[in-house]
Design an enzyme around this catalytic site. Structure first.
Site, mmCIF file in Angstrom:
data_model
loop_
_atom_site.group_PDB
_atom_site.id
_atom_site.type_symbol
_atom_site.label_atom_id
_atom_site.label_comp_id
_atom_site.label_asym_id
_atom_site.label_seq_id
_atom_site.Cartn_x
_atom_site.Cartn_y
_atom_site.Cartn_z
ATOM 1 N N CYS A 2 1.965 1.172 1.261
ATOM 2 C CA CYS A 2 1.633 2.593 1.180
ATOM 3 C C CYS A 2 1.071 3.039 2.527
ATOM 4 O O CYS A 2 0.294 2.328 3.149
ATOM 5 C CB CYS A 2 0.610 2.948 0.101
ATOM 6 N N ARG A 27 5.824 1.198 5.505
ATOM 7 C CA ARG A 27 4.810 0.645 4.598
ATOM 8 C C ARG A 27 5.161 0.845 3.135
ATOM 9 O O ARG A 27 4.454 0.388 2.243
ATOM 10 C CB ARG A 27 3.449 1.289 4.871
ATOM 11 N N TRP A 74 4.470 2.483 -1.900
ATOM 12 C CA TRP A 74 5.081 1.236 -2.353
ATOM 13 C C TRP A 74 4.453 0.982 -3.714
ATOM 14 O O TRP A 74 3.262 0.689 -3.810
ATOM 15 C CB TRP A 74 4.791 0.105 -1.373
ATOM 16 N N ASN A 100 -4.157 3.851 -0.724
ATOM 17 C CA ASN A 100 -3.409 2.631 -0.423
ATOM 18 C C ASN A 100 -4.287 1.467 -0.891
ATOM 19 O O ASN A 100 -5.422 1.339 -0.441
ATOM 20 C CB ASN A 100 -3.158 2.563 1.089
ATOM 21 N N GLY A 101 -3.766 0.658 -1.816
ATOM 22 C CA GLY A 101 -4.549 -0.466 -2.330
ATOM 23 C C GLY A 101 -4.416 -0.539 -3.841
ATOM 24 O O GLY A 101 -3.498 0.048 -4.417
ATOM 25 N N GLU A 486 13.579 -19.651 7.805
ATOM 26 C CA GLU A 486 13.505 -18.296 8.346
ATOM 27 C C GLU A 486 14.891 -17.620 8.317
ATOM 28 O O GLU A 486 15.010 -16.441 7.987
ATOM 29 C CB GLU A 486 12.932 -18.348 9.770
ATOM 30 N N LYS A 490 15.700 -14.197 6.325
ATOM 31 C CA LYS A 490 16.271 -13.011 6.978
ATOM 32 C C LYS A 490 17.482 -12.525 6.203
ATOM 33 O O LYS A 490 17.620 -11.353 5.925
ATOM 34 C CB LYS A 490 16.727 -13.319 8.416
ATOM 35 N N GLU A 493 16.482 -11.074 2.656
ATOM 36 C CA GLU A 493 15.672 -9.850 2.579
ATOM 37 C C GLU A 493 16.415 -8.611 3.042
ATOM 38 O O GLU A 493 16.138 -7.518 2.549
ATOM 39 C CB GLU A 493 14.333 -10.003 3.307
ATOM 40 N N HIS A 509 19.657 -34.469 -2.209
ATOM 41 C CA HIS A 509 18.771 -34.619 -3.365
ATOM 42 C C HIS A 509 18.903 -33.436 -4.327
ATOM 43 O O HIS A 509 18.035 -33.213 -5.151
ATOM 44 C CB HIS A 509 17.319 -34.774 -2.898
ATOM 45 N N LYS A 608 6.537 -3.295 5.096
ATOM 46 C CA LYS A 608 6.228 -4.063 6.298
ATOM 47 C C LYS A 608 4.844 -4.694 6.236
ATOM 48 O O LYS A 608 4.638 -5.806 6.675
ATOM 49 C CB LYS A 608 6.326 -3.122 7.510
HETATM 50 O O1 M6R Z 1 2.241 -8.967 8.780
HETATM 51 P P1 M6R Z 1 2.416 -10.392 8.369
HETATM 52 O O2 M6R Z 1 3.005 -11.236 9.426
HETATM 53 O O3 M6R Z 1 1.142 -10.983 7.831
HETATM 54 O O4 M6R Z 1 3.442 -10.324 7.174
HETATM 55 C C1 M6R Z 1 3.792 -11.470 6.444
HETATM 56 C C2 M6R Z 1 5.055 -11.254 5.668
HETATM 57 O O5 M6R Z 1 4.902 -10.188 4.760
HETATM 58 C C3 M6R Z 1 6.253 -10.952 6.572
HETATM 59 O O6 M6R Z 1 6.427 -11.955 7.523
HETATM 60 C C4 M6R Z 1 7.540 -10.834 5.731
HETATM 61 O O7 M6R Z 1 7.873 -12.059 5.184
HETATM 62 C C5 M6R Z 1 8.681 -10.268 6.594
HETATM 63 N N1 M6R Z 1 9.291 -9.155 5.930
HETATM 64 C C6 M6R Z 1 9.772 -11.228 6.824
HETATM 65 O O8 M6R Z 1 10.757 -10.713 7.666
#
Ligand code: M6R
Length: 613
Positions: A2, A27, A74, A100-101, A486, A490, A493, A509, A608
């Site tokens: 948010c 956000r 959000w 926000n929260g 990673e 990527k 997501e 395994h 984000k």
């Molecule tokens: O701001 P941060 O690095 O603490 O965020 C952690 C995760 O939310 C962030 O890395 C998330 O996994 C990304 N969307 C991945 O691309």
């Protein structure tokens, strides 16, 4: 999650709020809404979906007023619809609030307010708070700021809120606990936002609110801050370093692509002034006073989430390999709830792009109570994690706006490499030759990434072939295993393709059962100690008709012969391969997502900055 904005001054608030919300849309983008105060009239407009929906909706409506607040959501409590969108209003419609929260005890408060006749229109926790403020204000006859302060003493959870009132049209009240809030100080005008991005084009002077502080922004009397116990606090004004150009796409189709291409510059910035190969030194200014403590620590615990957790896994490999200190890497969300053993001689490192991730922040607070030394590897300057830690190093990646982390990750890994090299040198666990070679290789990284990015067209062609896949596997060994994780993150997501990352040898395994001619398998098969073993793993996939897309070192011949596609990366020290090997995966995911018409910068259900647990 948010984003919230507020404005009070001489200008028309609406365009400032809308622009601010667009900057904060990363956000959350489930709904957007604003409230405007105009000559005694309080207008609230809100719409499900993105900020543009709100703009379209408001086109035929009055948008006058020089005081206003806005929100991009959000969703946590309640569906993402028009009703649950913020701002939320009090029962008498005199007060409106954005939040926000999460108000954790909202249900108890809601039931008690309902007994006293309050009627609620939404499913949100936020509406309860605005009703609580209303009740306190009306029953006690106190000022709006006092009613906010008294209400906040009754709530548990996290909040950044901004409140305006019809009865006090020249004031904005803002408060925070665990969710960020920053106030921009202009000439007789004030901006409030979840981060500095909506503020930077108007003023560089800002005050970051601390937890349990309440800001009273008065058109005539300026800014006053009190804490939750009503103690007066002197505002600490800081100057922003952020540049407005950093917030634009700069000719790229998406922020993610721009941020991938910014990596040579970002990595250079992350070691600029901290490393000099020709003079043979490395020094992280922010950690200077803690070097001995890190070098003599019994154990390093890394806490992080998502991509930052993957960086932590690479860091574990680096620190154990080069500095010979035991490292544990923890999901912050698990660490905080499992009564971990934390000793005074432990160093806890938090890795976070935003510096606001709720779980990482909570894990740090817990470690602080146990007496551990807290360090941060953070991108956003002035963020909560950077402020709670004892020391740390900024990654200097610059603003990362695409939800998928790219340059934030490679700069985190760069910093972890620097930290491991520096501590290894101090402890005498790396030879002088290795030390010098690593410095040389680090300095060469930006140029090597430039070279690697020249493969973008070929990578796009590969992406075209696999864009319709339903599943994908990513494999790597050693420090490339986190890169497999990673790569999988990527892809899933931003393109919504199911993908899993595995250590290559673990395939037999279980996951090998998934392999058939439909399954793309992305493998990091660069030269180095694991090369032969990875080649055997590739053969195992090929024997089951899987499709291999291999990341190989320039000049490789063996893997190229058996792989369906091979993407070359420049040769570097084995330690630094993770930084280079991740970039083709970023590009593959990006192109596949674009080809699948996915919203690359704002993937569904994500935000984000994850400021709720
Ligand atoms: O701001 P941060 O690095 O603490 O965020 C952690 C995760 O939310 C962030 O890395 C998330 O996994 C990304 N969307 C991945 O691309």
């Amino acid at each position: 999650m948010c984003g919230i904005v507020g404005y009070i001054g001489d200008k028309k608030a609406y365009p400032i709020l809308i622009k601010g919300l667009s900057r904060l849309e990363y956000r959350g983008y489930d709904s957007a809404g604003i409230a405007l105060l105009d000559e005694g009239d309080l207008k609230v407009y809100k719409k499900q979906g993105k900020v543009q929906h709100l703009v379209d909706y408001a086109e035929s409506l009055s948008t006058e007023g020089t005081v206003g607040i806005g929100h991009t959501r959000w969703a946590t409590h309640g569906l993402p619809n028009d009703t649950n969108a913020h701002p939320h209003s009090s029962g008498d419609s005199n007060l409106v609030l954005v939040h926000n929260g999460i108000i954790e005890n909202y249900d108890v408060i809601k039931k008690s307010l309902a007994k006293r006749g309050h009627e609620f229109k939404t499913e949100t926790d936020t509406e309860v708070l605005v009703h609580l403020i209303e009740e306190i204000k009306n029953n006690s006859g106190v000022s709006i700021e006092e009613a906010v302060r008294m209400a906040l003493r009754e709530v548990h959870g996290a909040y950044a809120i901004v409140v305006i009132s019809k009865d006090d049209p020249d004031k904005i009240i803002a408060a925070k606990k665990s969710s960020p809030l920053v106030i921009g100080l202009g000439e007789d005008e004030y901006y409030i936002a979840s981060d500095a991005t909506p503020i930077v084009e108007y003023t560089k002077n800002v005050v970051y609110l601390e937890d349990e502080q309440i800001a009273i922004v008065d058109r005539h009397n300026g800014l006053r801050i009190v804490n939750i116990s009503n103690k007066e606090i002197s505002p600490y004004v800081q100057e922003l370093e952020l540049q407005i150009e950093e917030l634009e796409k700069g000719g790229y189709d998406h922020f993610m692509l721009k941020e991938i291409y910014e990596q040579p510059r970002a990595i250079h910035d992350s070691f600029r002034g901290r490393l000099n190969a020709s003079e043979g030194w490395i020094s992280l200014g922010g950690l200077k006073d803690y070097e001995d403590q890190i070098a003599n620590s019994d154990r390093i615990v890394i806490v992080a989430c998502g991509t930052s957790w993957h960086a932590g896994l690479v860091g574990e490999y680096y620190i154990e390999e080069l500095a010979r200190i035991p490292v544990e890497v923890e999901y912050a969300s698990e660490f905080r709830y499992r009564n971990p053993i934390i000793r005074q001689n432990d160093v806890v490192i938090a890795i976070s792009q935003s510096g606001e991730t709720a779980d990482t922040l909570a894990a740090l607070k817990m470690a602080k109570e146990e007496g551990a030394t807290l360090l941060g590897i953070v991108n956003v300057v002035g963020s909560s994690i950077s402020r709670i830690t004892d020391a740390g190093s900024y990654t200097h990646a610059g603003p990362e706006i695409g939800v998928a982390s790219t340059k934030a990750f490679t700069t985190q890994v760069t910093l972890l490499a620097m930290m491991a090299i520096m501590i290894g040198k101090k402890r005498g666990t790396i030879s002088d030759t290795k030390f010098q070679n690593l410095l040389n290789e680090m300095e060469a990284l930006p140029q090597k990434i430039e070279k690697l990015l020249e493969s973008n067209d070929y990578i796009r062609e590969v992406a075209e072939i696999y864009k319709d896949a339903s599943n994908a596997l990513f494999l790597g060994r050693g420090s490339s295993f986190p890169i497999a994780l990673e790569g999988a993150l990527k892809l899933k997501e931003i393109s919504y393709i199911h993908a899993e990352g595995y250590p290559a040898a673990e395939m037999k395994h279980g996951p090998i059962a998934l392999i058939d001619e439909e399954m793309p398998v992305f493998v990091i098969a660069t030269s180095g100690p694991n090369y032969e073993k990875v080649v055997s793993n590739i053969q195992e996939v090929k024997a089951r008709k899987g499709k291999i897309i291999a990341i190989v070192t320039k000049g490789d011949t063996s893997v190229k012969e058996i792989a369906d596609h091979a993407i070359e990366i420049p040769e570097t020290d084995d330690i630094l391969v993770p930084i280079l090997a991740t970039i083709p995966f970023q590009l593959i995911s990006y192109h596949i997502a674009v080809m699948r018409n996915c919203n690359v910068d704002q993937p569904r259900n994500l935000a984000k900055s994850v400021t709720v647990e």
